[in-house]
Enzyme design. Structure first.
Site, mmCIF file in Angstrom:
data_model
loop_
_atom_site.group_PDB
_atom_site.id
_atom_site.type_symbol
_atom_site.label_atom_id
_atom_site.label_comp_id
_atom_site.label_asym_id
_atom_site.label_seq_id
_atom_site.Cartn_x
_atom_site.Cartn_y
_atom_site.Cartn_z
ATOM 1 N N GLU A 196 0.819 -1.211 0.000
ATOM 2 C CA GLU A 196 0.000 0.000 0.000
ATOM 3 C C GLU A 196 0.853 1.261 0.000
ATOM 4 O O GLU A 196 0.553 2.233 -0.703
ATOM 5 C CB GLU A 196 -0.948 -0.002 1.198
ATOM 6 C CG GLU A 196 -2.108 -0.987 1.089
ATOM 7 C CD GLU A 196 -1.690 -2.425 1.393
ATOM 8 O OE1 GLU A 196 -2.472 -3.338 1.114
ATOM 9 O OE2 GLU A 196 -0.568 -2.618 1.927
ATOM 10 N N HIS A 243 -9.047 -5.647 10.082
ATOM 11 C CA HIS A 243 -9.659 -5.543 8.757
ATOM 12 C C HIS A 243 -11.058 -4.909 8.830
ATOM 13 O O HIS A 243 -11.845 -5.054 7.902
ATOM 14 C CB HIS A 243 -9.798 -6.926 8.115
ATOM 15 C CG HIS A 243 -8.498 -7.559 7.744
ATOM 16 N ND1 HIS A 243 -7.552 -7.911 8.674
ATOM 17 C CD2 HIS A 243 -7.981 -7.910 6.537
ATOM 18 C CE1 HIS A 243 -6.516 -8.467 8.065
ATOM 19 N NE2 HIS A 243 -6.749 -8.471 6.763
#
Length: 330
Positions: free
Chosen positions: A60, A129
């Site tokens: 990311e 998450h």
């Protein structure tokens, strides 16, 4: 008019913007050949090719940084995070670079990037998450934050986000991807496309007794609560869908509260420093003399997301909690 899913609406927005502007590109983990982890980008790689729909490594920090740099040079990247929870890996790129460069360059450098993906709990994938970081993103001037609740809004707001010259953080909900809503064909619209400006809230249900100020999947929680309140208690609840957290349509909020004289802020944030806290403070400041009761809040239970699905289900706001709060002030 046809019924299409939330993911289909997003896909249409991408397809139309790829056709409209050659500077638009889609990037992220598995968005191309695999058709997207959630199949939101299905079919776009085969249609638009490797130069417009691009798979990235699982990094990311790397690919968000690349997208930020590309956007400063005129590209309009739409970057997918497989989970918005992973924005923390690219915190510096998103906040310090994308969010600050226009201000620090005196307006000489724009950063027209969209960072998008799921930002929600409720799917049993654990605390790392399941973040809902819209309150965090919205706390930084220079960032825009969008949380659509329907397929109609998802398509129209995504098109606006891609065309915006500022960084837009676009937060979706995996539990909505397969849900369907009515979305018009472009040929049915006066301007030939579905486009919703950022910063314009939408009253999803009108009412006279209490206002639910909400966004994202919590909009549907509030609509269910409003239905039950009307049918079982004769209480008329208005549901205001913020659609974007920043820019925030404050006037629509105040107009609703001045009509109903009661308000509950409902969201799936954690309560401490949440979106509801900001809105409750603003309502008290601007509508104090109009209030007949305290402004209340319904949010997620203040702990990391529970892994157990039955417990996680009640960690998030649900209709019975909203109804109980409404009855307490009506």
């Amino acid at each position: 008019m046809r019924r299409i899913s939330y993911r289909h609406a997003l896909r249409e927005a991408f397809d139309e913007e790829l056709a409209r502007d050659p500077m638009v590109v889609l990037m992220g983990e598995e968005v191309a050949q695999y058709n997207g982890a959630y199949k939101v980008t299905e079919g776009l790689w085969s249609k638009w090719g490797d130069k417009r729909v691009i798979d990235t490594p699982i990094s990311e920090a790397g690919f968000i940084g690349m997208g930020v740099g590309a956007s400063m040079l005129g590209i309009r990247p739409v970057m997918e995070l497989m989970f918005w929870s992973f924005y923390t890996v690219a915190w510096d790129q998103i906040i310090n670079n994308a969010g600050m460069v226009r201000y620090m360059s005196g307006g000489l450098i724009n950063c027209p990037i969209v960072v998008r993906g799921p930002a929600n709990g409720g799917t049993g994938v654990g605390a790392t998450h399941s973040h809902t970081p819209e309150n965090i993103i919205a706390s930084f001037p220079g960032m825009k934050c969008v949380c659509p609740a329907t397929a109609y809004d998802a398509k129209g707001l995504m098109k606006a986000a891609i065309r915006d010259n500022d960084p837009v953080m676009f937060m979706e909900n995996t539990l909505l991807y397969g849900e369907e809503w009515e979305v018009p064909e472009n040929s049915e619209l006066p301007d030939g496309e579905l486009y919703i400006p950022l910063g314009v809230a939408d009253v999803k249900r009108t009412g006279t007794d209490i206002s639910f100020i909400t966004h994202g999947r919590a909009v549907h929680t509030c609509l269910e609560a409003a239905r039950i309140l009307q049918e079982e208690h004769g209480i008329s609840a208005e549901v205001v869908d913020l659609r974007s957290i920043r820019p925030l349509d404050e006037e629509t909020i105040y107009e609703s509260v001045r009509k109903t004289h009661r308000a509950i802020c409902v969201d799936e944030n954690k309560p401490f420093c949440g979106v509801g806290a900001q809105i409750a403070s603003s309502i008290q400041l601007h509508c104090f003399d109009e209030l007949d009761a305290p402004v209340l809040r319904v949010s997620s239970i203040d702990s990391p997301a529970f892994y157990s699905p039955p417990i996680e289900k009640i960690q998030l706001p649900y209709a019975d909690v909203v109804i109980a709060k409404a009855l307490s002030i009506c």
